[in-house]
Scaffold this motif. Structure first.
Motif, PDB file in Angstrom:
ATOM      1  N   PHE A  16     -16.157  -1.745   2.183  1.00  0.00           N
ATOM      2  CA  PHE A  16     -14.726  -1.978   2.385  1.00  0.00           C
ATOM      3  C   PHE A  16     -13.963  -2.036   1.067  1.00  0.00           C
ATOM      4  CE2 PHE A  16     -15.535  -2.646   6.814  1.00  0.00           C
ATOM      5  CZ  PHE A  16     -14.329  -2.313   7.408  1.00  0.00           C
ATOM      6  N   VAL A  17     -14.558  -2.599   0.033  1.00  0.00           N
ATOM      7  CA  VAL A  17     -13.883  -2.664  -1.268  1.00  0.00           C
ATOM      8  C   VAL A  17     -13.708  -1.258  -1.859  1.00  0.00           C
ATOM      9  CG1 VAL A  17     -14.165  -3.474  -3.661  1.00  0.00           C
ATOM     10  CG2 VAL A  17     -14.524  -5.044  -1.761  1.00  0.00           C
ATOM     11  N   SER A  18     -14.587  -0.342  -1.498  1.00  0.00           N
ATOM     12  CA  SER A  18     -14.474   1.023  -2.030  1.00  0.00           C
ATOM     13  C   SER A  18     -13.176   1.702  -1.598  1.00  0.00           C
ATOM     14  CB  SER A  18     -15.680   1.869  -1.611  1.00  0.00           C
ATOM     15  OG  SER A  18     -15.620   2.238  -0.246  1.00  0.00           O
ATOM     16  N   ILE A  19     -12.616   1.298  -0.463  1.00  0.00           N
ATOM     17  CA  ILE A  19     -11.401   1.943   0.049  1.00  0.00           C
ATOM     18  C   ILE A  19     -10.237   1.787  -0.931  1.00  0.00           C
ATOM     19  CG2 ILE A  19      -9.714   1.990   1.936  1.00  0.00           C
ATOM     20  CD1 ILE A  19     -12.046   0.978   3.777  1.00  0.00           C
ATOM     21  N   PRO A  20      -9.842   0.564  -1.299  1.00  0.00           N
ATOM     22  CA  PRO A  20      -8.714   0.455  -2.228  1.00  0.00           C
ATOM     23  C   PRO A  20      -9.050   0.974  -3.628  1.00  0.00           C
ATOM     24  CG  PRO A  20      -9.590  -1.723  -1.731  1.00  0.00           C
ATOM     25  CD  PRO A  20     -10.268  -0.761  -0.816  1.00  0.00           C
ATOM     26  N   LEU A  21     -10.314   0.920  -4.029  1.00  0.00           N
ATOM     27  CA  LEU A  21     -10.670   1.443  -5.351  1.00  0.00           C
ATOM     28  C   LEU A  21     -10.393   2.944  -5.430  1.00  0.00           C
ATOM     29  CD1 LEU A  21     -14.000  -0.478  -6.083  1.00  0.00           C
ATOM     30  CD2 LEU A  21     -11.722  -0.881  -7.066  1.00  0.00           C
ATOM     31  N   ARG A  54       3.107   5.286   1.586  1.00  0.00           N
ATOM     32  CA  ARG A  54       2.346   5.174   0.342  1.00  0.00           C
ATOM     33  C   ARG A  54       1.010   5.893   0.455  1.00  0.00           C
ATOM     34  NH1 ARG A  54       3.397  -0.668  -1.918  1.00  0.00           N
ATOM     35  NH2 ARG A  54       2.144   0.257  -3.526  1.00  0.00           N
ATOM     36  N   PHE A  55       0.493   6.239  -0.705  1.00  0.00           N
ATOM     37  CA  PHE A  55      -0.836   6.828  -0.795  1.00  0.00           C
ATOM     38  C   PHE A  55      -1.720   6.032  -1.745  1.00  0.00           C
ATOM     39  CE2 PHE A  55       1.852  10.253   0.583  1.00  0.00           C
ATOM     40  CZ  PHE A  55       1.091  10.876   1.549  1.00  0.00           C
ATOM     41  N   ASP A  56      -1.159   5.006  -2.358  1.00  0.00           N
ATOM     42  CA  ASP A  56      -1.922   4.217  -3.327  1.00  0.00           C
ATOM     43  C   ASP A  56      -2.585   3.033  -2.642  1.00  0.00           C
ATOM     44  OD1 ASP A  56       0.126   2.433  -2.834  1.00  0.00           O
ATOM     45  OD2 ASP A  56       0.972   2.541  -4.845  1.00  0.00           O
ATOM     46  N   ALA A  57      -3.025   2.095  -3.437  1.00  0.00           N
ATOM     47  CA  ALA A  57      -3.756   0.940  -2.898  1.00  0.00           C
ATOM     48  C   ALA A  57      -2.882  -0.300  -2.832  1.00  0.00           C
ATOM     49  CB  ALA A  57      -4.991   0.678  -3.750  1.00  0.00           C
ATOM     50  N   GLY A  58      -1.602  -0.128  -2.659  1.00  0.00           N
ATOM     51  CA  GLY A  58      -0.715  -1.271  -2.610  1.00  0.00           C
ATOM     52  C   GLY A  58      -0.629  -1.873  -1.222  1.00  0.00           C
ATOM     53  N   GLY A  59      -0.127  -3.079  -1.151  1.00  0.00           N
ATOM     54  CA  GLY A  59       0.123  -3.733   0.128  1.00  0.00           C
ATOM     55  C   GLY A  59      -1.109  -3.910   0.984  1.00  0.00           C
ATOM     56  N   HIS A  60      -0.955  -3.608   2.284  1.00  0.00           N
ATOM     57  CA  HIS A  60      -2.056  -3.823   3.230  1.00  0.00           C
ATOM     58  C   HIS A  60      -3.225  -2.883   2.982  1.00  0.00           C
ATOM     59  CE1 HIS A  60      -0.275  -0.406   5.370  1.00  0.00           C
ATOM     60  NE2 HIS A  60      -1.446  -0.291   5.969  1.00  0.00           N
ATOM     61  N   GLU A  61      -3.004  -1.784   2.248  1.00  0.00           N
ATOM     62  CA  GLU A  61      -4.096  -0.858   1.938  1.00  0.00           C
ATOM     63  C   GLU A  61      -5.156  -1.517   1.062  1.00  0.00           C
ATOM     64  OE1 GLU A  61      -0.881  -0.058   1.597  1.00  0.00           O
ATOM     65  OE2 GLU A  61      -0.539   1.652   2.910  1.00  0.00           O
ATOM     66  N   THR A  62      -4.771  -2.567   0.361  1.00  0.00           N
ATOM     67  CA  THR A  62      -5.729  -3.353  -0.416  1.00  0.00           C
ATOM     68  C   THR A  62      -6.054  -4.665   0.291  1.00  0.00           C
ATOM     69  OG1 THR A  62      -5.073  -2.417  -2.536  1.00  0.00           O
ATOM     70  CG2 THR A  62      -6.100  -4.585  -2.595  1.00  0.00           C
ATOM     71  N   ALA A  63      -5.039  -5.340   0.777  1.00  0.00           N
ATOM     72  CA  ALA A  63      -5.241  -6.671   1.369  1.00  0.00           C
ATOM     73  C   ALA A  63      -6.221  -6.647   2.536  1.00  0.00           C
ATOM     74  CB  ALA A  63      -3.902  -7.250   1.805  1.00  0.00           C
ATOM     75  N   ALA A  64      -6.079  -5.692   3.432  1.00  0.00           N
ATOM     76  CA  ALA A  64      -6.949  -5.666   4.624  1.00  0.00           C
ATOM     77  C   ALA A  64      -8.418  -5.445   4.262  1.00  0.00           C
ATOM     78  CB  ALA A  64      -6.451  -4.627   5.624  1.00  0.00           C
ATOM     79  N   PRO A  65      -8.763  -4.383   3.503  1.00  0.00           N
ATOM     80  CA  PRO A  65     -10.185  -4.214   3.199  1.00  0.00           C
ATOM     81  C   PRO A  65     -10.757  -5.326   2.321  1.00  0.00           C
ATOM     82  CG  PRO A  65      -8.908  -2.375   2.301  1.00  0.00           C
ATOM     83  CD  PRO A  65      -7.973  -3.246   3.058  1.00  0.00           C
ATOM     84  N   VAL A  66      -9.963  -5.879   1.416  1.00  0.00           N
ATOM     85  CA  VAL A  66     -10.460  -6.969   0.570  1.00  0.00           C
ATOM     86  C   VAL A  66     -10.680  -8.224   1.419  1.00  0.00           C
ATOM     87  CG1 VAL A  66      -9.837  -8.513  -1.337  1.00  0.00           C
ATOM     88  CG2 VAL A  66      -9.587  -6.046  -1.601  1.00  0.00           C
ATOM     89  N   TRP A 146     -15.904  14.691  -3.416  1.00  0.00           N
ATOM     90  CA  TRP A 146     -16.918  13.681  -3.114  1.00  0.00           C
ATOM     91  C   TRP A 146     -16.382  12.544  -2.256  1.00  0.00           C
ATOM     92  CZ3 TRP A 146     -15.669   8.857  -4.654  1.00  0.00           C
ATOM     93  CH2 TRP A 146     -14.837   8.699  -5.763  1.00  0.00           C
ATOM     94  N   VAL A 147     -15.065  12.396  -2.176  1.00  0.00           N
ATOM     95  CA  VAL A 147     -14.479  11.306  -1.385  1.00  0.00           C
ATOM     96  C   VAL A 147     -14.802  11.502   0.098  1.00  0.00           C
ATOM     97  CG1 VAL A 147     -12.313  10.203  -0.656  1.00  0.00           C
ATOM     98  CG2 VAL A 147     -12.714  10.716  -3.064  1.00  0.00           C
ATOM     99  N   ARG A 148     -14.871  12.753   0.554  1.00  0.00           N
ATOM    100  CA  ARG A 148     -15.239  13.007   1.953  1.00  0.00           C
ATOM    101  C   ARG A 148     -16.663  12.491   2.212  1.00  0.00           C
ATOM    102  NH1 ARG A 148     -13.082  15.985   5.910  1.00  0.00           N
ATOM    103  NH2 ARG A 148     -11.662  17.039   4.503  1.00  0.00           N
ATOM    104  N   LEU A 149     -17.582  12.777   1.307  1.00  0.00           N
ATOM    105  CA  LEU A 149     -18.952  12.286   1.437  1.00  0.00           C
ATOM    106  C   LEU A 149     -18.974  10.758   1.381  1.00  0.00           C
ATOM    107  CD1 LEU A 149     -22.032  12.673   1.594  1.00  0.00           C
ATOM    108  CD2 LEU A 149     -22.016  12.881  -0.898  1.00  0.00           C
ATOM    109  N   GLN A 150     -18.200  10.204   0.474  1.00  0.00           N
ATOM    110  CA  GLN A 150     -18.123   8.748   0.345  1.00  0.00           C
ATOM    111  C   GLN A 150     -17.619   8.120   1.643  1.00  0.00           C
ATOM    112  OE1 GLN A 150     -14.916   6.936  -0.186  1.00  0.00           O
ATOM    113  NE2 GLN A 150     -15.724   4.991  -0.895  1.00  0.00           N
TER     114      GLN A 150
END
Length: 172
Positions: A16-21, A54-66, A146-150
């Motif tokens: 889950f942490v890999s998502i916002p990274l 957004r396309f970055d890791a701001g807001g809920h895109e980081t909060a939820a997976p973290v 490689w993100v697709r594989l990830q």
């Protein structure tokens, strides 16, 4: 068996942490590609900011997976400590993670339809003009291959790790 459950939960947390990274690192390139696609379509790129897209890791895109990762780490700690609470926490949170990940996979598979519907709901005539499939494809193509594989590995770890954690506490 509690150790196996804990290891699986820690792997799920890492997944889950890999998502916002990834979004933090490559989100700006995805946004640039999406903006270029909007320009090709004759749509003002500012429509993204105006509608908080957004396309970055701001807001809920980081909060939820973290938050999910933190809960899984706490549950793993309970299992490693041999706490009686480890088993019910695993049942609740590993089950929820399985369900949430199924929703995430479904939303990824139906992204074009759901984004089209979301754009229509916004009521912005500029957004309604966006041809969503090429817009999303442009953003997706900005991420390294490689993100697709990830993504496949992450989903395998989340589904498999959660199932194994549930099985481990069932037999403990």
């Amino acid at each position: 068996m509690n150790t196996l459950a804990a290891v699986m939960q820690l792997l799920v947390a890492a997944a889950f942490v890999s998502i916002p990274l990834v979004r933090h690192r490559y989100g700006p390139a995805a946004k640039a590609a999406a903006v270029a696609e909007l320009r090709r379509q004759g749509v003002r790129p500012e429509v993204l900011e105006e509608n908080r897209l957004r396309f970055d890791a701001g807001g809920h895109e980081t909060a939820a997976p973290v938050a999910v990762a933190a809960v899984m780490v706490a549950t793993a700690a309970a299992n490693l400590a041999g706490a009686d609470l480890g088993r019910p926490l695993t049942w609740v949170f590993s089950s929820l993670v399985l369900l949430m990940n199924a929703v995430i996979v479904y939303s990824n598979l139906t992204a074009v339809k759901s984004v089209q519907a979301a754009f229509r709901r916004k009521g912005d005539p500029e957004l309604a003009r966006v041809r969503v499939a090429p817009f999303l494809k442009a953003a997706e193509d900005a991420f390294p291959s490689w993100v697709r594989l990830q993504t496949y590995v992450r989903n395998t770890v989340v589904f498999g790790g959660s199932a194994l954690a549930l099985a481990a506490v069932s037999f403990a």
